[in-house]
Motif scaffolding. Sequence first.
Motif, PDB file in Angstrom:
ATOM      1  N   GLY A  69       0.847  -1.127  -0.064  1.00  0.00           N
ATOM      2  CA  GLY A  69       0.010  -0.044   0.165  1.00  0.00           C
ATOM      3  C   GLY A  69       0.868   1.185   0.043  1.00  0.00           C
ATOM      4  N   TRP A  70       0.067   2.285  -0.642  1.00  0.00           N
ATOM      5  CA  TRP A  70       1.091   3.523  -0.684  1.00  0.00           C
ATOM      6  C   TRP A  70       0.214   4.691  -0.468  1.00  0.00           C
ATOM      7  CZ3 TRP A  70       6.246   3.872  -1.356  1.00  0.00           C
ATOM      8  CH2 TRP A  70       6.856   2.416  -1.839  1.00  0.00           C
ATOM      9  N   VAL A  71       0.383   5.606   0.149  1.00  0.00           N
ATOM     10  CA  VAL A  71      -0.081   7.022   0.527  1.00  0.00           C
ATOM     11  C   VAL A  71       0.610   8.121  -0.338  1.00  0.00           C
ATOM     12  CG1 VAL A  71      -1.012   8.654   1.958  1.00  0.00           C
ATOM     13  CG2 VAL A  71      -0.768   6.295   2.880  1.00  0.00           C
ATOM     14  N   LEU A  72      -0.258   8.695  -1.179  1.00  0.00           N
ATOM     15  CA  LEU A  72       0.066   9.819  -1.903  1.00  0.00           C
ATOM     16  C   LEU A  72      -0.315  11.166  -1.302  1.00  0.00           C
ATOM     17  CD1 LEU A  72       1.375  10.937  -4.605  1.00  0.00           C
ATOM     18  CD2 LEU A  72      -1.028  10.929  -5.402  1.00  0.00           C
ATOM     19  N   ARG A  73       0.780  12.075  -0.905  1.00  0.00           N
ATOM     20  CA  ARG A  73       0.504  13.456  -0.374  1.00  0.00           C
ATOM     21  C   ARG A  73       0.654  14.527  -1.675  1.00  0.00           C
ATOM     22  NH1 ARG A  73      -0.305  13.497   5.064  1.00  0.00           N
ATOM     23  NH2 ARG A  73       0.604  11.503   6.212  1.00  0.00           N
ATOM     24  N   VAL A  74      -0.110  15.512  -1.810  1.00  0.00           N
ATOM     25  CA  VAL A  74       0.130  16.594  -2.863  1.00  0.00           C
ATOM     26  C   VAL A  74       0.221  17.783  -1.970  1.00  0.00           C
ATOM     27  CG1 VAL A  74      -0.800  17.724  -4.982  1.00  0.00           C
ATOM     28  CG2 VAL A  74      -1.152  15.365  -4.553  1.00  0.00           C
ATOM     29  N   ASN A  75       1.505  18.482  -2.163  1.00  0.00           N
ATOM     30  CA  ASN A  75       1.814  19.665  -1.512  1.00  0.00           C
ATOM     31  C   ASN A  75       1.510  19.531   0.001  1.00  0.00           C
ATOM     32  OD1 ASN A  75       2.711  20.959  -3.873  1.00  0.00           O
ATOM     33  ND2 ASN A  75       0.523  21.427  -4.522  1.00  0.00           N
ATOM     34  N   GLY A  76       1.990  18.412   0.577  1.00  0.00           N
ATOM     35  CA  GLY A  76       1.537  18.013   2.147  1.00  0.00           C
ATOM     36  C   GLY A  76       0.304  17.648   2.463  1.00  0.00           C
ATOM     37  N   VAL A  77      -0.597  17.679   1.708  1.00  0.00           N
ATOM     38  CA  VAL A  77      -1.969  17.071   1.962  1.00  0.00           C
ATOM     39  C   VAL A  77      -2.395  15.709   1.475  1.00  0.00           C
ATOM     40  CG1 VAL A  77      -4.393  17.823   1.643  1.00  0.00           C
ATOM     41  CG2 VAL A  77      -3.035  19.481   1.713  1.00  0.00           C
ATOM     42  N   PRO A  78      -2.855  14.932   2.364  1.00  0.00           N
ATOM     43  CA  PRO A  78      -3.011  13.312   2.046  1.00  0.00           C
ATOM     44  C   PRO A  78      -4.137  13.475   0.907  1.00  0.00           C
ATOM     45  CG  PRO A  78      -2.871  13.753   4.227  1.00  0.00           C
ATOM     46  CD  PRO A  78      -2.996  15.197   3.944  1.00  0.00           C
ATOM     47  N   SER A  79      -3.781  13.114  -0.206  1.00  0.00           N
ATOM     48  CA  SER A  79      -4.574  12.848  -1.544  1.00  0.00           C
ATOM     49  C   SER A  79      -5.201  11.610  -1.588  1.00  0.00           C
ATOM     50  CB  SER A  79      -3.771  13.478  -2.760  1.00  0.00           C
ATOM     51  OG  SER A  79      -4.356  13.149  -3.787  1.00  0.00           O
ATOM     52  N   SER A  80      -4.347  10.504  -1.640  1.00  0.00           N
ATOM     53  CA  SER A  80      -4.949   9.170  -2.173  1.00  0.00           C
ATOM     54  C   SER A  80      -4.241   7.968  -1.412  1.00  0.00           C
ATOM     55  CB  SER A  80      -4.857   8.949  -3.558  1.00  0.00           C
ATOM     56  OG  SER A  80      -5.337  10.108  -4.396  1.00  0.00           O
ATOM     57  N   HIS A  81      -4.834   6.891  -1.308  1.00  0.00           N
ATOM     58  CA  HIS A  81      -4.117   5.880  -0.982  1.00  0.00           C
ATOM     59  C   HIS A  81      -4.429   4.633  -1.926  1.00  0.00           C
ATOM     60  CE1 HIS A  81      -4.130   1.479   0.949  1.00  0.00           C
ATOM     61  NE2 HIS A  81      -3.128   2.166   1.912  1.00  0.00           N
ATOM     62  N   ILE A  82      -3.473   3.992  -2.282  1.00  0.00           N
ATOM     63  CA  ILE A  82      -3.466   2.916  -3.179  1.00  0.00           C
ATOM     64  C   ILE A  82      -3.080   1.629  -2.685  1.00  0.00           C
ATOM     65  CG2 ILE A  82      -2.336   1.916  -5.338  1.00  0.00           C
ATOM     66  CD1 ILE A  82      -4.409   3.851  -6.207  1.00  0.00           C
ATOM     67  N   ASP A  83      -3.794   0.635  -2.656  1.00  0.00           N
ATOM     68  CA  ASP A  83      -3.358  -0.820  -2.485  1.00  0.00           C
ATOM     69  C   ASP A  83      -2.894  -1.696  -3.805  1.00  0.00           C
ATOM     70  OD1 ASP A  83      -3.124  -3.676  -1.738  1.00  0.00           O
ATOM     71  OD2 ASP A  83      -4.160  -3.323   0.135  1.00  0.00           O
ATOM     72  N   LEU A  84      -1.730  -1.805  -4.128  1.00  0.00           N
ATOM     73  CA  LEU A  84      -1.509  -2.417  -5.423  1.00  0.00           C
ATOM     74  C   LEU A  84      -1.888  -3.720  -5.621  1.00  0.00           C
ATOM     75  CD1 LEU A  84       2.032  -1.045  -6.292  1.00  0.00           C
ATOM     76  CD2 LEU A  84      -0.122  -0.627  -7.476  1.00  0.00           C
ATOM     77  N   ASP A  85      -2.143  -4.478  -4.390  1.00  0.00           N
ATOM     78  CA  ASP A  85      -2.715  -6.060  -4.506  1.00  0.00           C
ATOM     79  C   ASP A  85      -4.096  -5.929  -4.416  1.00  0.00           C
ATOM     80  OD1 ASP A  85      -0.310  -6.716  -4.281  1.00  0.00           O
ATOM     81  OD2 ASP A  85       0.030  -6.848  -2.285  1.00  0.00           O
ATOM     82  N   ASP A  86      -4.784  -4.872  -4.202  1.00  0.00           N
ATOM     83  CA  ASP A  86      -6.305  -5.055  -4.059  1.00  0.00           C
ATOM     84  C   ASP A  86      -7.070  -3.618  -4.396  1.00  0.00           C
ATOM     85  OD1 ASP A  86      -8.726  -5.685  -3.459  1.00  0.00           O
ATOM     86  OD2 ASP A  86      -8.687  -5.875  -1.054  1.00  0.00           O
ATOM     87  N   PRO A  87      -7.262  -3.637  -5.699  1.00  0.00           N
ATOM     88  CA  PRO A  87      -8.067  -2.214  -5.892  1.00  0.00           C
ATOM     89  C   PRO A  87      -9.279  -2.148  -5.534  1.00  0.00           C
ATOM     90  CG  PRO A  87      -8.353  -3.787  -7.928  1.00  0.00           C
ATOM     91  CD  PRO A  87      -7.426  -4.680  -6.704  1.00  0.00           C
ATOM     92  N   LEU A  88      -9.989  -2.969  -4.973  1.00  0.00           N
ATOM     93  CA  LEU A  88     -11.202  -2.750  -4.284  1.00  0.00           C
ATOM     94  C   LEU A  88     -11.154  -2.006  -2.750  1.00  0.00           C
ATOM     95  CD1 LEU A  88     -13.100  -6.066  -5.356  1.00  0.00           C
ATOM     96  CD2 LEU A  88     -13.595  -3.838  -6.114  1.00  0.00           C
ATOM     97  N   ARG A  89      -9.867  -2.077  -2.411  1.00  0.00           N
ATOM     98  CA  ARG A  89      -9.540  -1.525  -1.070  1.00  0.00           C
ATOM     99  C   ARG A  89      -9.692  -0.103  -0.950  1.00  0.00           C
ATOM    100  NH1 ARG A  89      -4.120  -1.870   2.522  1.00  0.00           N
ATOM    101  NH2 ARG A  89      -4.585  -0.368   4.420  1.00  0.00           N
ATOM    102  N   LEU A  90     -10.429   0.637  -0.441  1.00  0.00           N
ATOM    103  CA  LEU A  90     -10.624   1.999  -0.226  1.00  0.00           C
ATOM    104  C   LEU A  90     -10.326   2.536   0.960  1.00  0.00           C
ATOM    105  CD1 LEU A  90     -13.374   2.710  -2.456  1.00  0.00           C
ATOM    106  CD2 LEU A  90     -10.900   2.995  -3.366  1.00  0.00           C
ATOM    107  N   ASP A  91      -9.166   3.163   1.483  1.00  0.00           N
ATOM    108  CA  ASP A  91      -8.557   3.329   2.968  1.00  0.00           C
ATOM    109  C   ASP A  91      -9.655   4.748   3.333  1.00  0.00           C
ATOM    110  OD1 ASP A  91      -7.142   1.381   3.418  1.00  0.00           O
ATOM    111  OD2 ASP A  91      -5.817   2.634   4.495  1.00  0.00           O
ATOM    112  N   PHE A  92      -9.854   5.640   2.281  1.00  0.00           N
ATOM    113  CA  PHE A  92     -10.554   6.948   2.833  1.00  0.00           C
ATOM    114  C   PHE A  92     -11.833   6.575   2.586  1.00  0.00           C
ATOM    115  CE2 PHE A  92      -7.052   9.951   0.923  1.00  0.00           C
ATOM    116  CZ  PHE A  92      -6.080   9.548   1.440  1.00  0.00           C
ATOM    117  N   GLU A  93     -12.533   6.970   3.919  1.00  0.00           N
ATOM    118  CA  GLU A  93     -13.832   6.633   4.365  1.00  0.00           C
ATOM    119  C   GLU A  93     -14.766   7.407   3.296  1.00  0.00           C
ATOM    120  OE1 GLU A  93     -13.182   9.923   7.273  1.00  0.00           O
ATOM    121  OE2 GLU A  93     -11.901   8.031   6.721  1.00  0.00           O
TER     122      GLU A  93
END
Length: 270
Positions: free
Chosen positions: A32-56
């Motif tokens: 899993g990976w967390v992407l921040r854009v200009n310091g703000v959390p933007s996205s979470h990706i689980d490369l093993d499971d595209p159906l997993r969404l961490d942001f509620e």
Amino acid sequence: MARQGAPAPVAGEFPIDTGTCELEPDPYSTNGWVLRVNGVPSSHIDLDDPLRLDFEYMRWIAALVDARWGPSDRLRVLHLGGGACSLPRYIAAAHPAARQVVVELDGKLAELVRQWFDLPRAPLVRIRVGEAREVTRSLSEASRDLIIRDVFAGSRTPHPLTTVEFTQEAKKVLAADGIYLVNCGDSPDLKMARREAATIASVFENTAIVADPAMLKGRRYGNVIIAGSDGPLGEGPGLARGLLGGGVPAHLWQDDQVRRFASGAQPLTD
């Protein structure tokens, strides 16, 4: 899993067209990976499971989409705001017949996301670099079933993407019973959420809101998902039960509740 031969994501800070983005591993997920854009959390990706969404809030959007369309429906989706394309990956996996366009302002970020993450290729998922309102205005009438607006500059959505005029432009692009979904970030006073709800209610026959109870009671900063449609929206007890049973329980407000919530708020205009 990531495509064979695709470059693996690497933790670090990277220059993009609008500033910097930071990619960091999720300590609770193997891939899993967390992407921040200009310091703000933007996205979470689980490369093993595209159906997993961490942001509620993304799970709430997914629940609204899944309640309306089945896996075999040829869903036509426009995403305004891309980030790491968490929702496009989800929809591609849950609705494999879907065709999606992701509008991302930052061309370098779009390039990095394509490089790092296992995104389905066109025509399943296309990334179009451009400004969301300009791109929306350029699209054919009734050419999309679903529009998801998730665009932020810092903690706020740019004003031109919140107005009655833009909402009317989005409606023109939607099919007659299409759904317009927006992610509204707001403070405890809920002033922006009320105005966005009033704006969407002024354009569409039916509205709905999904948010957690603490947010709706004005106790914290957070996300409010507001939906508009001229067709059925948020119907059926299964959706409401599912939202309450999530990791962060959420309430579903139907049209009457949304209009009461927005009562007295002025729709946003250009």
